[in-house]
Design an enzyme around this catalytic site. Structure first.
Site, PDB file in Angstrom:
ATOM      1  N   LYS A 175       0.777  -0.871  -0.017  1.00 13.95           N
ATOM      2  CA  LYS A 175      -0.075  -0.110   0.073  1.00 13.95           C
ATOM      3  C   LYS A 175       0.934   1.106   0.025  1.00 13.95           C
ATOM      4  CE  LYS A 175      -1.648   3.344   2.072  1.00 13.95           C
ATOM      5  NZ  LYS A 175      -1.761   4.639   1.980  1.00 13.95           N
ATOM      6  N   GLU A 178      -0.634   7.709  -0.502  1.00 10.97           N
ATOM      7  CA  GLU A 178      -1.618   8.329  -1.485  1.00 10.97           C
ATOM      8  C   GLU A 178      -0.834   9.627  -2.035  1.00 10.97           C
ATOM      9  OE1 GLU A 178      -3.181   9.643   2.669  1.00 10.97           O
ATOM     10  OE2 GLU A 178      -2.398   7.879   1.777  1.00 10.97           O
ATOM     11  N   GLY A 228       6.198   5.001   9.012  1.00  7.04           N
ATOM     12  CA  GLY A 228       5.534   6.202   9.371  1.00  7.04           C
ATOM     13  C   GLY A 228       5.577   6.756  10.720  1.00  7.04           C
ATOM     14  N   GLY A 233       1.453   4.259  13.344  1.00  3.78           N
ATOM     15  CA  GLY A 233       1.925   2.962  13.904  1.00  3.78           C
ATOM     16  C   GLY A 233       1.358   2.109  14.913  1.00  3.78           C
ATOM     17  N   GLU A 250       8.877   1.225  11.735  1.00  9.59           N
ATOM     18  CA  GLU A 250       9.763   2.266  11.459  1.00  9.59           C
ATOM     19  C   GLU A 250       9.218   3.360  11.848  1.00  9.59           C
ATOM     20  OE1 GLU A 250      11.782   4.906  10.860  1.00  9.59           O
ATOM     21  OE2 GLU A 250      12.359   4.284   8.509  1.00  9.59           O
ATOM     22  N   CYS A 284      13.535   9.898   7.771  1.00 12.60           N
ATOM     23  CA  CYS A 284      13.224   9.476   9.330  1.00 12.60           C
ATOM     24  C   CYS A 284      14.487   9.581   9.952  1.00 12.60           C
ATOM     25  CB  CYS A 284      12.555   8.166   9.248  1.00 12.60           C
ATOM     26  SG  CYS A 284      11.039   7.687   8.508  1.00 12.60           S
ATOM     27  N   GLU A 382       9.663  15.424  16.193  1.00 14.14           N
ATOM     28  CA  GLU A 382      10.308  15.350  14.663  1.00 14.14           C
ATOM     29  C   GLU A 382       9.406  16.252  13.851  1.00 14.14           C
ATOM     30  OE1 GLU A 382      11.181  11.585  11.933  1.00 14.14           O
ATOM     31  OE2 GLU A 382       9.071  11.422  12.835  1.00 14.14           O
TER      32      GLU A 382
END
Length: 481
Positions: A175, A178, A228, A233, A250, A284, A382
């Site tokens: 997946k 988008e 993500g 997550g 992750e 990340c 983050e």
């Protein structure tokens, strides 16, 4: 492949169109770039069924050598389409063209690496616990694996998670995000052309709350990988847990570069800058915190500020130093976080949306924040943009304390000529990866985090092993003599 005016999903080797579409935006201009299929629960279920059929009837029965040969052909096809894939990735994500080219090579390298290492995957003969028995420990593929990949490195992240899964004998449902689904869909077509059997690799573009949620919750999965945000997550993990599906996570980081006064600054400073400006900070493992020894603080800050000020912003296909952020929402989120931090630190350079970049894209100026409070959001959150938070230190113990003082633990960089100090920090740092006098590792280096950066490992031989499960076989026989 275009079907009914959209880039279609790939399910069971067929291109599947949907009634609704997702409009993909070019982040360099803010204008529509393409439309793709909008998959939902029905398409996801169809893809899982196709993967199960391919696993049961074909892929699991092939030898490791046979699977490796298909993956090598796939890698060759990726390299042959370098120009097309790099341009598509640059337009889809906004990243500079040279970085997109590097991503093509990295993606191919994953399939090449696992085509080789799968030949070394083996079980064990275990010392028997009773006379007349033989105990075997063998590795088998999970079965159907789900892969929810992010928008920042769609092509490379697909290679990172799918290559070891396929090599180990699994069949995959991917997946893509988008915001950037185009290169994963193109890779699906290349895989078929390279001889990957229909249904072994299925790609279902869609929104996270529709296709992503359906995939995470599907009872037909045997393993799931997700890259993500921490909040998503957690939701993915809860959904998978309902069916006892193991998950590799992750979830990002707030990674430090620790620069000591004895470091080779000619190497350290460019690496610090690259680690936060690459992909406009949307990485990340970005080095988003700089911990610098106080006696070189002013010198290093001045050098970085100069490099930030000179960084050229522009559309990804023009290969600038820094491209746009992925969306207006992402840009506005970065701007809001910097604005909230402005009263608690000193903005040395940047801190705004640039006014002089043409094209209407989603740009944000490289931003250097100094005198950052270690407990502030600027040092803890983050931000996921080209924003570097600077925290000075005086002693190695202080540097270690600051490095570990976040909820994250993905990577850390240590810059020093003192081997004892480097080794001590590498062992004590709460991070899944520590780089000494460099920042980053190749496809062969296991990658993953601790704390809220996730769990499980991608890349390297360890990832290949994680896409298998161990079966114990105990044989008992009678003496024949």
């Amino acid at each position: 492949m275009q079907v009914a005016g959209q880039v279609a999903a790939l399910i069971g080797g067929q291109h599947v169109a949907t009634d609704d579409v997702i409009t993909v935006t070019d982040p360099s201009t803010g204008q529509p770039l393409s439309t793709v299929a909008r998959c939902r629960e029905a398409e996801v279920a169809q893809a899982v069924t196709a993967a199960r059929r391919a696993f049961r009837d074909d892929w699991r029965h092939r030898t490791a050598s046979d699977r490796a040969e298909v993956l090598r052909r796939f890698a060759t096809a990726i390299r042959e389409e370098l120009a097309e894939l790099a341009t598509l990735e640059s337009r889809d994500t906004g990243k500079p063209l040279s970085q997109a080219r590097a991503d093509v090579h990295t993606t191919a390298a994953y399939f090449e690496f696992y085509a080789s290492t799968v030949l070394a995957l083996h079980g064990e003969v275990v010392q028997p616990s009773a006379p007349g028995t033989m105990v075997l420990s063998v590795r088998e593929p999970h079965g159907v694996t789900g892969h929810i990949i992010p928008w920042n490195y769609p092509m490379a992240m697909m290679g990172r998670t799918v290559a070891p899964a396929l090599a180990a004998g699994n069949c995959c449902v991917v997946k893509p995000a988008e915001d950037a689904p185009l290169t994963p869909l193109r890779l699906g077509d290349l895989a078929l052309e390279a001889g990957l059997p229909p249904g072994v690799l299925n790609i279902v573009p869609g929104y996270g709350e529709e296709a992503g949620a359906a995939l995470a919750a599907h009872p037909g999965l045997d393993h799931l990988s997700f890259t993500g945000s921490g909040s998503v997550g957690a939701a993915v993990t809860r959904a998978a847990a309902a069916h006892a599906v193991p998950v590799t996570l992750e979830l990002g980081g707030k990674s430090p570069n620790i620069v000591f006064a004895d470091a080779d600054l000619d190497a350290a400073v460019p690496a610090v800058v690259s680690s936060i400006l690459q992909n406009a900070g949307q990485t990340c493992s970005a080095g988003s915190r700089l911990l610098v020894e106080r006696r070189i603080h002013a010198q290093v800050i001045a050098d970085i500020a100069d490099r930030f000020a000179k960084a050229r912003l522009g559309p990804g296909p023009e290969d600038p130093d820094v491209g746009p952020l992925i969306s207006a929402r992402q840009r506005d989120g970065v701007a809001g976080q910097v604005a909230a931090a402005a009263d608690g630190c000193r903005i040395v350079t940047g801190g705004s949306v640039p006014a002089d970049v043409p094209g209407g894209g989603f740009y944000y100026s490289p931003t250097l924040l100094d005198e950052v409070d270690p407990g502030s959001a600027a040092a803890q959150a983050e931000i996921f943009g080209p924003v570097l938070a600077v925290l000075p230190f005086d002693q190695p113990a202080e540097a270690l304390r600051l490095a570990n003082a976040t909820q994250y633990g993905l990577v850390a960089g240590v810059w020093t000529k003192d081997v004892d100090r480097a080794l001590w920090l590498a062992r004590e740092a709460e991070a899944g990866c520590v780089y000494v006098n460099t920042f980053g590792g190749g496809v062969e280096v296991p990658f993953g985090g601790v704390k809220r950066s996730g769990h499980g490992r991608e890349k390297g031989f360890e990832a290949l092993a994680s896409y298998t499960r161990t079966k114990s076989i105990v044989l008992r026989g009678k003496p024949c003599g």
